[in-house]
Motif scaffolding. Structure first.
Motif, PDB file in Angstrom:
ATOM      1  N   ALA A  41       0.857  -1.265   0.151  1.00  0.00           N
ATOM      2  CA  ALA A  41      -0.087  -0.128  -0.181  1.00  0.00           C
ATOM      3  C   ALA A  41       0.789   1.119  -0.114  1.00  0.00           C
ATOM      4  CB  ALA A  41      -0.850  -0.074   1.159  1.00  0.00           C
ATOM      5  N   THR A  42       0.659   2.122  -1.121  1.00  0.00           N
ATOM      6  CA  THR A  42       1.217   3.406  -1.166  1.00  0.00           C
ATOM      7  C   THR A  42       0.548   4.756  -0.646  1.00  0.00           C
ATOM      8  OG1 THR A  42       1.039   3.662  -3.210  1.00  0.00           O
ATOM      9  CG2 THR A  42       2.876   2.701  -2.659  1.00  0.00           C
ATOM     10  N   GLY A  43      -0.867   4.307  -0.730  1.00  0.00           N
ATOM     11  CA  GLY A  43      -1.744   5.154  -0.456  1.00  0.00           C
ATOM     12  C   GLY A  43      -2.727   4.811   1.163  1.00  0.00           C
ATOM     13  N   SER A  44      -3.352   5.603   1.803  1.00  0.00           N
ATOM     14  CA  SER A  44      -3.975   5.268   2.913  1.00  0.00           C
ATOM     15  C   SER A  44      -4.941   4.031   2.698  1.00  0.00           C
ATOM     16  CB  SER A  44      -4.667   6.636   3.597  1.00  0.00           C
ATOM     17  OG  SER A  44      -5.656   6.862   2.664  1.00  0.00           O
ATOM     18  N   LYS A  45      -5.671   4.001   1.709  1.00  0.00           N
ATOM     19  CA  LYS A  45      -6.662   2.868   1.462  1.00  0.00           C
ATOM     20  C   LYS A  45      -6.073   1.943   0.460  1.00  0.00           C
ATOM     21  CE  LYS A  45     -10.347   6.082   2.979  1.00  0.00           C
ATOM     22  NZ  LYS A  45     -11.738   6.548   2.545  1.00  0.00           N
ATOM     23  N   GLY A  46      -4.973   1.950   0.004  1.00  0.00           N
ATOM     24  CA  GLY A  46      -4.565   1.103  -1.187  1.00  0.00           C
ATOM     25  C   GLY A  46      -3.929  -0.353  -0.455  1.00  0.00           C
ATOM     26  N   PRO A  47      -3.554  -1.156  -1.546  1.00  0.00           N
ATOM     27  CA  PRO A  47      -3.843  -1.146  -2.834  1.00  0.00           C
ATOM     28  C   PRO A  47      -5.198  -1.435  -3.060  1.00  0.00           C
ATOM     29  CG  PRO A  47      -2.755  -3.222  -2.242  1.00  0.00           C
ATOM     30  CD  PRO A  47      -2.919  -2.337  -1.115  1.00  0.00           C
ATOM     31  N   THR A  48      -5.556  -1.226  -4.363  1.00  0.00           N
ATOM     32  CA  THR A  48      -7.074  -1.532  -5.086  1.00  0.00           C
ATOM     33  C   THR A  48      -6.835  -2.236  -6.144  1.00  0.00           C
ATOM     34  OG1 THR A  48      -7.800   0.681  -4.250  1.00  0.00           O
ATOM     35  CG2 THR A  48      -9.168  -0.393  -5.449  1.00  0.00           C
ATOM     36  N   ALA A  49      -7.763  -3.395  -6.087  1.00  0.00           N
ATOM     37  CA  ALA A  49      -7.639  -4.299  -7.461  1.00  0.00           C
ATOM     38  C   ALA A  49      -8.971  -3.685  -8.211  1.00  0.00           C
ATOM     39  CB  ALA A  49      -7.860  -5.614  -7.049  1.00  0.00           C
ATOM     40  N   MET A  50      -8.686  -3.512  -9.511  1.00  0.00           N
ATOM     41  CA  MET A  50      -9.701  -2.954 -10.245  1.00  0.00           C
ATOM     42  C   MET A  50      -9.971  -4.150 -11.320  1.00  0.00           C
ATOM     43  SD  MET A  50     -10.306  -0.186  -9.346  1.00  0.00           S
ATOM     44  CE  MET A  50     -11.353   0.579 -10.643  1.00  0.00           C
ATOM     45  N   VAL A  51     -10.955  -4.802 -11.435  1.00  0.00           N
ATOM     46  CA  VAL A  51     -11.397  -5.891 -12.109  1.00  0.00           C
ATOM     47  C   VAL A  51     -12.373  -5.512 -13.083  1.00  0.00           C
ATOM     48  CG1 VAL A  51     -12.416  -8.176 -11.767  1.00  0.00           C
ATOM     49  CG2 VAL A  51     -11.054  -7.365  -9.890  1.00  0.00           C
ATOM     50  N   PHE A  52     -11.924  -5.830 -14.283  1.00  0.00           N
ATOM     51  CA  PHE A  52     -12.630  -5.542 -15.498  1.00  0.00           C
ATOM     52  C   PHE A  52     -13.432  -6.858 -15.989  1.00  0.00           C
ATOM     53  CE2 PHE A  52     -11.115  -1.780 -18.298  1.00  0.00           C
ATOM     54  CZ  PHE A  52     -11.029  -0.870 -17.033  1.00  0.00           C
ATOM     55  N   MET A  53     -14.901  -6.739 -16.097  1.00  0.00           N
ATOM     56  CA  MET A  53     -15.439  -7.850 -16.135  1.00  0.00           C
ATOM     57  C   MET A  53     -16.231  -7.805 -17.618  1.00  0.00           C
ATOM     58  SD  MET A  53     -17.804  -8.642 -12.595  1.00  0.00           S
ATOM     59  CE  MET A  53     -18.827  -7.196 -12.880  1.00  0.00           C
ATOM     60  N   ASN A  54     -16.341  -8.950 -18.425  1.00  0.00           N
ATOM     61  CA  ASN A  54     -16.847  -8.822 -19.437  1.00  0.00           C
ATOM     62  C   ASN A  54     -16.968 -10.296 -19.982  1.00  0.00           C
ATOM     63  OD1 ASN A  54     -17.643  -8.296 -22.058  1.00  0.00           O
ATOM     64  ND2 ASN A  54     -15.952  -6.503 -22.268  1.00  0.00           N
ATOM     65  N   MET A  55     -17.794 -10.642 -21.361  1.00  0.00           N
ATOM     66  CA  MET A  55     -18.048 -11.743 -21.705  1.00  0.00           C
ATOM     67  C   MET A  55     -16.703 -12.512 -22.134  1.00  0.00           C
ATOM     68  SD  MET A  55     -20.448 -13.048 -25.094  1.00  0.00           S
ATOM     69  CE  MET A  55     -21.777 -11.951 -24.431  1.00  0.00           C
ATOM     70  N   GLY A  56     -15.625 -11.885 -22.973  1.00  0.00           N
ATOM     71  CA  GLY A  56     -14.604 -12.656 -23.311  1.00  0.00           C
ATOM     72  C   GLY A  56     -14.664 -13.083 -24.624  1.00  0.00           C
ATOM     73  N   GLY A  57     -13.591 -13.775 -25.156  1.00  0.00           N
ATOM     74  CA  GLY A  57     -13.716 -14.615 -26.293  1.00  0.00           C
ATOM     75  C   GLY A  57     -12.563 -15.220 -26.512  1.00  0.00           C
ATOM     76  N   PRO A  58     -12.474 -16.284 -27.243  1.00  0.00           N
ATOM     77  CA  PRO A  58     -11.382 -17.294 -27.643  1.00  0.00           C
ATOM     78  C   PRO A  58     -10.085 -16.561 -28.146  1.00  0.00           C
ATOM     79  CG  PRO A  58     -12.996 -17.709 -29.220  1.00  0.00           C
ATOM     80  CD  PRO A  58     -13.681 -16.701 -28.251  1.00  0.00           C
ATOM     81  N   SER A  59      -8.955 -16.825 -27.688  1.00  0.00           N
ATOM     82  CA  SER A  59      -7.728 -15.984 -28.183  1.00  0.00           C
ATOM     83  C   SER A  59      -7.286 -16.720 -29.395  1.00  0.00           C
ATOM     84  CB  SER A  59      -6.593 -15.711 -26.867  1.00  0.00           C
ATOM     85  OG  SER A  59      -7.216 -14.969 -26.088  1.00  0.00           O
ATOM     86  N   THR A  60      -7.632 -18.079 -29.507  1.00  0.00           N
ATOM     87  CA  THR A  60      -7.045 -18.805 -30.465  1.00  0.00           C
ATOM     88  C   THR A  60      -8.308 -19.540 -31.101  1.00  0.00           C
ATOM     89  OG1 THR A  60      -6.230 -20.635 -29.270  1.00  0.00           O
ATOM     90  CG2 THR A  60      -4.702 -18.878 -29.457  1.00  0.00           C
ATOM     91  N   THR A  61      -8.209 -20.315 -32.156  1.00  0.00           N
ATOM     92  CA  THR A  61      -9.168 -21.049 -32.704  1.00  0.00           C
ATOM     93  C   THR A  61      -9.373 -22.609 -31.913  1.00  0.00           C
ATOM     94  OG1 THR A  61      -7.666 -22.136 -34.292  1.00  0.00           O
ATOM     95  CG2 THR A  61      -9.155 -20.268 -35.019  1.00  0.00           C
ATOM     96  N   ASP A  62      -8.364 -22.790 -31.100  1.00  0.00           N
ATOM     97  CA  ASP A  62      -8.395 -24.095 -30.370  1.00  0.00           C
ATOM     98  C   ASP A  62      -9.299 -23.862 -29.188  1.00  0.00           C
ATOM     99  OD1 ASP A  62      -6.527 -25.316 -32.150  1.00  0.00           O
ATOM    100  OD2 ASP A  62      -4.871 -25.016 -30.887  1.00  0.00           O
ATOM    101  N   GLU A  63      -9.669 -22.547 -28.619  1.00  0.00           N
ATOM    102  CA  GLU A  63     -10.315 -22.385 -27.270  1.00  0.00           C
ATOM    103  C   GLU A  63     -11.942 -22.203 -27.917  1.00  0.00           C
ATOM    104  OE1 GLU A  63      -8.706 -18.861 -25.574  1.00  0.00           O
ATOM    105  OE2 GLU A  63      -6.536 -19.681 -25.854  1.00  0.00           O
ATOM    106  N   VAL A  64     -12.167 -22.157 -29.108  1.00  0.00           N
ATOM    107  CA  VAL A  64     -13.561 -21.784 -29.631  1.00  0.00           C
ATOM    108  C   VAL A  64     -14.582 -22.770 -29.043  1.00  0.00           C
ATOM    109  CG1 VAL A  64     -15.092 -21.956 -31.515  1.00  0.00           C
ATOM    110  CG2 VAL A  64     -13.084 -20.657 -31.639  1.00  0.00           C
ATOM    111  N   GLY A  65     -14.366 -24.138 -29.089  1.00  0.00           N
ATOM    112  CA  GLY A  65     -15.237 -24.868 -28.603  1.00  0.00           C
ATOM    113  C   GLY A  65     -15.535 -25.064 -27.043  1.00  0.00           C
ATOM    114  N   THR A  66     -14.348 -24.826 -26.060  1.00  0.00           N
ATOM    115  CA  THR A  66     -14.517 -24.398 -24.857  1.00  0.00           C
ATOM    116  C   THR A  66     -15.413 -23.273 -24.407  1.00  0.00           C
ATOM    117  OG1 THR A  66     -12.578 -25.742 -24.426  1.00  0.00           O
ATOM    118  CG2 THR A  66     -13.523 -24.393 -22.538  1.00  0.00           C
ATOM    119  N   PHE A  67     -15.264 -22.368 -25.221  1.00  0.00           N
ATOM    120  CA  PHE A  67     -15.772 -21.017 -25.003  1.00  0.00           C
ATOM    121  C   PHE A  67     -17.193 -21.134 -25.394  1.00  0.00           C
ATOM    122  CE2 PHE A  67     -17.329 -17.417 -27.487  1.00  0.00           C
ATOM    123  CZ  PHE A  67     -17.476 -16.149 -26.520  1.00  0.00           C
TER     124      PHE A  67
END
Length: 420
Positions: A41-67
Motif C-alpha cells: 500500500a502506497t495510499g491510505s486505502k490502497g492497494p485497490t484491485a480493479m477487475v474488468f468484467m466482460n464476456m470474453g472471447g477465444p484468443s485462438t481457434t483451439d479455444e472456440v469449442g470450450t468457449f
C-alpha cells in the motif's frame, strides 16, 4: 453472437472491425501475463484491485469449442429451459466448426482480451495519479466464458495478497456500459459464487469477515459524459469520410446485442439503458443525422428484440438509402460481433460491400474512453457506495435465487465501505 438460422443449426457470429494501428502492434494469441501484485500500500486505502468484467472471447481457434460450451451453459445469457444442460452442449458442438472458421477469418482469435488488459492497465496508471489515496491500482480481467475466467482471476487475487485473512479492496467494473441480467448480472453472479467458494467461512461471516476482500461494483454507466464523447468523436471521424454534400444525409444505425423477448418482458433494463446511450450521443452530435437503434446477434428461433441490424440495412438499401454508418453502441472493444458480424456479414454480404455503408471504429484504445473509465473509477472509489441503488432492484419477473443472494451480498458491502 449472431444467428440467422434455427437454433439446432445455429452458428455463433462474432465480428471484429478492421485492424487499427494500435492493434497491429500486438500479436494475436495468449496475452502477456502481468507480474504478480503485492499488498504494498502506497495510499491510505490502497492497494485497490480493479477487475474488468466482460464476456470474453477465444484468443485462438483451439479455444472456440470450450468457449461455446461455457456460453451455452449459462442460462442467464441464453435461457434454454430445463434441458439447458443437454441442449447447450449439443448446440455448442454443432456450431464449433463454423465459428472456428469465423475466428480464422478475423485473424485466428478475438482481440477482446488484449484490448481489455490494455484498457485496464492504462486506466490504473491514470488512477494512481488522480486517486493516490487508493493507490496502487492493480488491473485484473475476469471473463465469463474465456480465459481468464472469474475463478482464475479470484485465485490470482488471493495469491497476490488480497483476501485470505488480509482484507483488501476490489472493484468489479463491468465493461458492459448498459446493465443486463444476461451480461453484467451473469458476471456478478459468477463473481459472488467464487467468492463464497474461495474465501470460505470468511465469505459467510463465520470467521472474521474483515479478512475477506471488500467488494464494490461499478454496475452501469450508459450516459457517462466521457463514454458519450468517445462515441461521438468516432462517429464524427467516420462521417468526415463522406463528401460534404452527402454527410448530413447519412443514416446512423446504432447496433447493440439483442436479447430474447422473454428476458425483455421479465423487466430487464438493458433496452432502456442502450436507448439512453443513443439519445445522449445524438444530443452531443446535435441531432444532425437521422438515426435508428437496431439489434444484432439473435440466436435461435424464439422472438428476440428487433429490428435486426442485418434486416434494417437490407431494407434501407431497397428504399434507396445507401449511406449508412454502423455504430456498435454496446461494445467497448472489437470482437467477433464487430469484426465478423458487422464487417463481413452486414457490410460485406447484406450491403454487398457498398462504399456508402461503413462502420465506426470501436472504442479500443481511445484515450477519451480510457480517461472516461478512470473518471468513473475515481468517482466510485470516493463515493463510499458499494453499488448503485438500481442494481439492487430485481427484475419484476425474476425468480432466480442466485440473483437475489448476489444482490444481498453487494448491499451488505455498503456497511463495510462506510467503516473504512
Amino acid at each position: 453472437m449472431a444467428l440467422r438460422t434455427p437454433l439446432s443449426r445455429a452458428c455463433l457470429r462474432t465480428k471484429i472491425s478492421p485492424a487499427t494501428s494500435v492493434l497491429s502492434q500486438w500479436r494475436r494469441g495468449n496475452a502477456t501475463v502481468a507480474p504478480p501484485v503485492t499488498q504494498d500500500a502506497t495510499g491510505s486505502k490502497g492497494p485497490t484491485a480493479m477487475v474488468f468484467m466482460n464476456m470474453g472471447g477465444p484468443s485462438t481457434t483451439d479455444e472456440v469449442g470450450t468457449f461455446l460450451s461455457r456460453l451455452f451453459a449459462d442460462a442467464d445469457l441464453i435461457p434454454l429451459g430445463r434441458l439447458q444442460n443437454y441442449i447447450g452442449p449439443l448446440i455448442a458442438r454443432r456450431r464449433t466448426p463454423k465459428i472456428i472458421k469465423q475466428y480464422a477469418d478475423i485473424g485466428g482469435g478475438s482481440p477482446i482480451r488484449k484490448w481489455s488488459e490494455h484498457q485496464a492497465a492504462e486506466m490504473c496508471k491514470i488512477l494512481d495519479k488522480t486517486s493516490p489515496e487508493t493507490a496502487p491500482h492493480k488491473p485484473y480481467v475476469a471473463f465469463r466464458y474465456a480465459d481468464p475466467l472469474t475463478e482464475h482471476m479470484y485465485q490470482r487475487l488471493l495469491e497476490d495478497g488480497f483476501g485470505g485473512g488480509k482484507g483488501g479492496r476490489a472493484v468489479a467494473f463491468t465493461q458492459y456500459p448498459q446493465y443486463s441480467c444476461s451480461t453484467t448480472g451473469s458476471s456478478l453472479n459468477e463473481l459472488w459464487k467464487w467468492r463464497q467458494r474461495l474465501e470460505g467461512k470468511r465469505a459467510t461471516g463465520e470467521v472474521d469477515p474483515s479478512g475477506s476482500i471488500q467488494w464494490s461494483v461499478i454496475d452501469r454507466w450508459p450516459t457517462h459524459s466521457g463514454l458519450v464523447e468517445a462515441f461521438a468523436q468516432n462517429i464524427e471521424a467516420k462521417l468526415a469520410e463522406y463528401p460534404e454534400d452527402r454527410r448530413d444525409n447519412v443514416i446512423l444505425l446504432f447496433s447493440a446485442h439483442s436479447l430474447p423477448m422473454s428476458v425483455v418482458n421479465r423487466g430487464d433494463p438493458y433496452p432502456a439503458e442502450v436507448a439512453a446511450t443513443v439519445w445522449a450521443v445524438m444530443q452531443r452530435l446535435g441531432m444532425k443525422n437521422q438515426y435508428r437503434l437496431v439489434w444484432q446477434s439473435q440466436v435461435g428461433p424464439q422472438p428476440w428484440l428487433g429490428a435486426q441490424t442485418s434486416d434494417t440495412v437490407k431494407n434501407l438499401m431497397k428504399k434507396g438509402n445507401t449511406d449508412m454508418v454502423l455504430i456498435p453502441i454496446a461494445f467497448t472493444s472489437d470482437h467477433i460481433e464487430t469484426l465478423y458480424e458487422l464487417d463481413k456479414e452486414v457490410i460485406g454480404e447484406d450491403a454487398e460491400g457498398h462504399e456508402g455503408v461503413k462502420r465506426v471504429e470501436s472504442l479500443n484504445g481511445s484515450p477519451v474512453f480510457i480517461n472516461a473509465l478512470a473518471d468513473l473509477a475515481k468517482v466510485h472509489l470516493h463515493s463510499g457506495v458499494a453499488c448503485s441503488p438500481q442494481m439492487l432492484l430485481r427484475c419484476p419477473g425474476c425468480v432466480s435465487e442466485r440473483c437475489l443472494e448476489q444482490k444481498k451480498f453487494f448491499a451488505k458491502q455498503d456497511q463495510r465501505l462506510e467503516a473504512v
